[in-house]
Write a protein that holds these residues in place. Structure first.
Motif, PDB file in Angstrom:
ATOM      1  N   THR A   1      32.073  39.510  53.921  1.00 30.72           N
ATOM      2  CA  THR A   1      33.150  39.080  53.150  1.00 30.72           C
ATOM      3  C   THR A   1      33.480  39.530  51.738  1.00 30.72           C
ATOM      4  N   ARG A   2      34.603  39.436  51.510  1.00 30.38           N
ATOM      5  CA  ARG A   2      35.202  39.972  49.938  1.00 30.38           C
ATOM      6  C   ARG A   2      35.336  38.775  49.064  1.00 30.38           C
ATOM      7  N   TYR A   3      34.785  38.966  47.723  1.00 30.27           N
ATOM      8  CA  TYR A   3      35.033  37.818  47.098  1.00 30.27           C
ATOM      9  C   TYR A   3      36.127  38.146  45.996  1.00 30.27           C
ATOM     10  N   VAL A   4      36.833  37.336  45.442  1.00 26.57           N
ATOM     11  CA  VAL A   4      38.000  37.723  44.630  1.00 26.57           C
ATOM     12  C   VAL A   4      37.577  36.783  43.502  1.00 26.57           C
ATOM     13  N   LEU A   5      37.522  37.350  42.300  1.00 24.83           N
ATOM     14  CA  LEU A   5      37.219  36.722  40.997  1.00 24.83           C
ATOM     15  C   LEU A   5      38.280  36.301  40.193  1.00 24.83           C
ATOM     16  N   ALA A   6      39.531  36.894  40.257  1.00 24.55           N
ATOM     17  CA  ALA A   6      40.682  36.269  39.476  1.00 24.55           C
ATOM     18  C   ALA A   6      41.858  35.780  40.465  1.00 24.55           C
TER      19      ALA A   6
END
Length: 983
Positions: free
Chosen positions: A708-713
């Protein structure tokens, strides 16, 4: 004045040779100051004062020190008094497209006039005339008397006045504008500026001009024909058809435009020029004004400059950010403090971040975007030279361009670098142009061999002494790691924007370029195509790829320059440095690790869900008494409310019956079977389509794991988001939802470990609201929901009815989200009055919580934001809206944000520390997933117990040493073969 550079002139003494008259375009400066300076409010009452502060700073600087310019002997601030002038009589649409002044600027106009009087400076305005006309008349009078004139403005309309002895001065850019600068801008000398403006018009003033003629063309025509009238008389000679036709058709419009832009140099003056002589400000008057405005820093500077004394301990920094929706979109957002970059050696008067920011903003405005300046590098020697220059400079912008969007599968197609704004280099490394010549092979593209280039890049990309500026850097980190390169020492402008402007801006580079730099980027669609015609970046023509990638790094460098100083100026450096920047590498490692997912389990679940769906469909249609499309809201509404006549139906704006989840839940709570079964059907159908059927496609062909890809903002409060696939929204409240987690398994010989914060948001609330009863309950390890029920309803904890506990639990968590009586009534299926009584009783038993909620709403209304315990700002710029529904939503969000945001910050701190803690303990466990308050690890079986011990310790102590919570944190950890069993 005590300044040795300030000259006094006696009031009434005629202006003469040797004098220097300064004329401030006050109205123009006010708007520039408003948009360019930090948004400030007066702390005592929230009054907007940013433009006032900027104006005062500029005026003080002019009086005290003018750099290379002569000091003023005469000084006047000239304002626009009215909107209607003689130009409106000539052309009714003159300035018709100008918007109203911003709401929080309006109260600052009279304050700025008060400031001018406090400085003992002439304050001049005249009804029916624009400030520019007054300036023109004063300037020419002064020049005729032999004095030199400096017009403090950058307004292009005033450039027609420039000539020997009359120049302009842009205080925001610290730039003198003389004849050469006017020629540079308009292509003609100042005496011909009116002619050019008549042709090009002015959109800001709604001056029409001649369609299709811009500055370059206008300058060419005026230089060739001499003046506007000659040009119009000879327009038939012009060869270009469209240009000729427009000049003939719009000749009278051009003549009108010339009249509109020509300044009236004979405006009747109410204040003689002699009365603008510079006088020493009365120290008592000026310091009293500064004190009243609460300009503490400026007050100290003024007092020192005038030799005035202040009461001991009086001046403390006091201004706070203004609350305003569009305060994000202003030039100061491109105002870096300049740790590095082209302007770093430029001295700045005053030294404050705001002053330096203004100068930097001006310098960046002067560097145009020009894709012709982006070079393509195909020689190893040139790449080596660029990297050597980057190492010497100590920072550069970087971007790795991949053949596919997924950093776990995309190959490096090229890299881009930028060392200074306006210039960039693209290095193609994996481009192929396809069989363009029809020869049965691919066209060869000149480029450096990939491995050769990476060998050059690796040392500097891994060098912690050289800063890499990378927008949205995590995909680059993941991709480069696959090539054995660890991207180190990164500054990410997107995360800087997030730390600064969460809640009032979008943080991806194209949006930031538009709002901060006023620039529209190339889009992926423009470069790579859409639909079936879309190609990977490695198939884009190298010249086009250089434009796109070069623009990316050019923008990244500029954004870094404009955002970096704001971190310190707006007190969020710690947020960025401790919560944002270091988390990128943690998440990149987690994304690369992935988690193993069993296809066979998913397939089995998918089959079981299909059977359940079929059974529910049969039952639903039997209850409905007819066949219909269960997935159609329209048909379902007709069955429920038209055919079955169920109560409580409400229609949407389109007139159709509402069948959303809330509507169906209400009906199900009243005992109706069909809506309950439809809800069940929707749940299972979503689980099947979103997870059991979709997840197999995300299993990586090489690793056999899901990455999975995490999004910080993405969220305003600091919580992470997960995408491609989203693993944070798997339902856990139902048996079917939990079964999805069974497919997430440990590798052979290993265990999955779930470490989950227990009721972290309630614990944070107990700390922030300083509620002794809740704090003691957590300290004693009590069942918090049972304790709440006992306090509210006066029942013993032992043997408590589960229904009572459930109600207390709903209130506990509802309070965190600012739940209303209506919301609680719907959630518990009780009358609204009863729900209101519950909430009232809750606040009576826990008064600190009510106080906290009111304090957060007040803080948000005053400043436009609330803060977490770790300093993260969550902005609600529209919280003072007059729309009561929207205002209520913002207020509820403002109550929740410090709680949820603090919890998010705590788990971020834990994640950042986790890898080092595991390494120090000699453990090989890896952190794989983060799902809100839960961390998932994979560890060898014989390390599982020790890993759980370390994870619990790090997570429970994560707030320290920055914060010691009054309530102990508790982490529950468990190891098993799959995620469901470990949870």
């Amino acid at each position: 004045m005590t300044s040795k550079k300030t000259t006094q002139s006696a009031a009434g003494k005629p202006v003469a040779k040797g004098d220097h008259v300064y004329l401030i375009d006050a109205s123009g400066y006010i708007f520039r100051a408003y948009h360019a300076l930090p948004p400030l409010t007066r702390p005592s009452d929230g009054l907007p004062v940013g433009a006032v502060h900027g104006f005062c700073g500029m005026l003080w600087k002019l009086l005290r020190e003018t750099g290379e310019l002569d000091p003023p002997t005469h000084l006047a601030a000239i304002f626009d008094l009215s909107e209607h002038t003689f130009r409106n009589d000539l052309f009714s649409d003159y300035k018709a497209n100008r918007s109203e002044a911003p709401e929080d600027l309006i109260p600052q106009f009279p304050l700025i006039r008060d400031a001018v009087h406090a400085f003992n400076v002439a304050c001049i305005e005249k009804r029916g005339y624009e400030a520019d006309d007054l300036i023109a008349t004063y300037a020419l009078q002064a020049r005729e008397a032999g004095a030199d004139v400096t017009i403090v403005s950058s307004d292009k309309d005033l450039m027609q006045l420039v000539r020997p002895g009359i120049r302009m001065y842009d205080t925001m850019k610290n730039k003198v504008i003389g004849e050469a600068e006017v020629v540079e801008k308009f292509g003609v000398p100042p005496s011909k500026v009116i002619e050019v403006q008549a042709l090009i018009g002015d959109t800001s003033d709604n001056v029409p001009g001649v369609p299709g003629i811009g500055v370059k063309t206008a300058a060419l025509l005026i230089n060739e024909y001499g003046d506007l009238e000659t040009l119009l008389m000879r327009a038939a000679e012009i060869k270009q058809q469209k240009r000729r036709e427009n000049l003939i058709a719009f000749a009278e419009q051009a003549r009108l435009s010339r009249t509109l832009v020509t300044l009236d140099c004979e405006t009747p003056l109410d204040v003689p020029l002699a009365e603008t002589a510079v006088h020493v400000p009365d120290p008592n008057v000026l310091t009293a004004f500064m004190r009243h405005m609460e300009f503490s820093t400026l007050l100290r500077r003024v007092a020192e400059g005038l030799g005035a004394e202040l009461p001991e301990g009086e001046a403390k920094p006091s201004t706070t950010p203004r609350k305003k929706k569009d305060d994000y979109d202003h030039p100061l957002r491109k105002s870096p403090r300049g740790e590095a970059g082209p302007a770093r050696d430029t001295p700045v008067q005053g030294g404050s971040p705001a002053e330096l920011a203004i100068e930097r903003a001006g310098r960046l405005e002067d560097v145009p975007f020009d894709r012709a300046n982006y070079e393509t590098v195909t020689e190893t020697e040139r790449l080596a030279d660029l990297l050597e220059a980057a190492r010497f400079q100590g920072h550069f912008a970087f971007r790795a361009k991949l053949s596919a969007a997924d950093p776990m599968t995309g190959e490096i197609a090229g890299v881009a670098l930028a060392l200074i704004p306006g210039h960039a280099a693209y290095v193609p490394l994996g481009h192929s142009a396809g069989d363009e010549l029809g020869l049965g092979g691919e066209t060869v593209v000149a480029q450096i061999p990939l491995r050769e280039a990476l060998d050059l890049l690796k040392p500097i990309l891994e060098d912690e002494a050289v800063l890499k500026i990378v927008s949205n850097a995590k995909p680059d980190m993941v991709a480069l790691a696959r090539y054995g390169i660890q991207l180190m020492a990164i500054d990410d402008p997107c995360l800087m924007s997030y730390a600064l402007d969460a809640g009032r801006a979008e943080h991806l580079p194209p949006k930031l370029a538009g709002s901060l730099l006023g620039y529209t980027c190339l889009t992926e669609k423009e470069v790579m195509g859409t639909g079936k015609a879309a190609v990977g970046f490695d198939r884009v023509a190298v010249e086009r790829a250089a434009e796109y990638a070069g623009e990316e790094v050019d923008i990244a460098l500029r954004l870094w320059m404009v955002l970096k100083p704001r971190l310190a100026a707006e007190s969020v450096t710690t947020v960025y440095e401790t919560l944002e920047r270091p988390l990128q590498s943690v998440l990149a490692s987690m994304e690369r690790a992935g988690v193993k997912v069993e296809r066979s389990t998913l397939a089995s679940l998918s089959g079981a869900f299909a059977q359940t769906i079929a059974r529910l469909e049969d039952e639903i249609r039997e209850l409905a008494g007819e066949e219909f499309n269960i997935g159609s809201p329209k048909q379902l509404g007709e069955i429920l409310f038209d055919k079955m006549s169920l109560p409580g139906g409400r229609r949407t704006k389109t007139g159709a019956w509402s069948t959303d989840a809330a509507a169906l839940e209400e009906l199900a709570a009243e005992g109706h079977d069909l809506p309950r079964k439809v809800l069940d059907w929707r749940l299972v159908a979503k689980l099947k389509s979103t997870y059991t059927d979709a997840l197999p496609a995300y299993i990586h062909a090489e690793t056999g794991r899901v990455h999975t890809r995490y999004v910080l903002a993405s969220t305003t409060t600091g919580r992470l988001a997960s995408q491609e696939p989203n693993l944070q929204n798997i339902p856990v409240r139902t048996k079917e939802g939990r079964s999805i987690r069974k497919a997430f398994v440990a590798e052979k010989g290993k265990k999955l470990i779930s470490a989950d914060y227990s009721q972290i948001e309630l614990r944070v609330l107990a700390h922030m609201a300083d509620t002794p009863t809740l704090r003691q309950a957590f300290a004693d390890g009590l069942d918090i929901h049972a304790m709440t029920a006992s306090e509210m309803f006066g029942v013993p904890i032992a043997g408590m009815d589960p229904g009572i506990r459930r109600r207390a639990k709903a209130i506990n968590f509802g309070i965190i989200y600012g739940i209303s009586a209506v919301g609680l009534a719907a959630q518990l299926g009780i009358p609204r009055g009863e729900a209101a009584t519950y909430i009232k009783t809750y606040f009576e038993r826990f008064p600190g919580i009510k106080d906290y909620m009111e304090a957060m709403k007040a803080e948000a209304r005053r400043t436009g934001y609330v803060k977490t315990l770790f300093g993260r700002k969550v902005h609600y710029p529209e919280i003072n809206t007059k729309n009561p529904s929207l205002r209520g939503n913002y207020e509820r969000a403002a109550i929740n944000a410090p709680i949820q945001g603090t919890a998010a910050d705590i788990i971020r701190r834990a994640m950042i520390r986790m890898a080092d803690a595991l390494d120090e303990a000699g453990l090989s466990a890896r952190m794989l997933l983060q799902v809100h308050d839960e961390l998932i690890f994979e560890a060898p079986e014989d390390e599982a117990d020790k890993t759980m011990e370390i994870a619990q310790s790090v997570m429970e102590r994560a707030p320290e040493p920055a914060l010691k919570l009054k309530v102990p944190l508790q982490v529950d950890a468990r190891a098993a073969d799959n995620w469901e069993a470990a949870h």
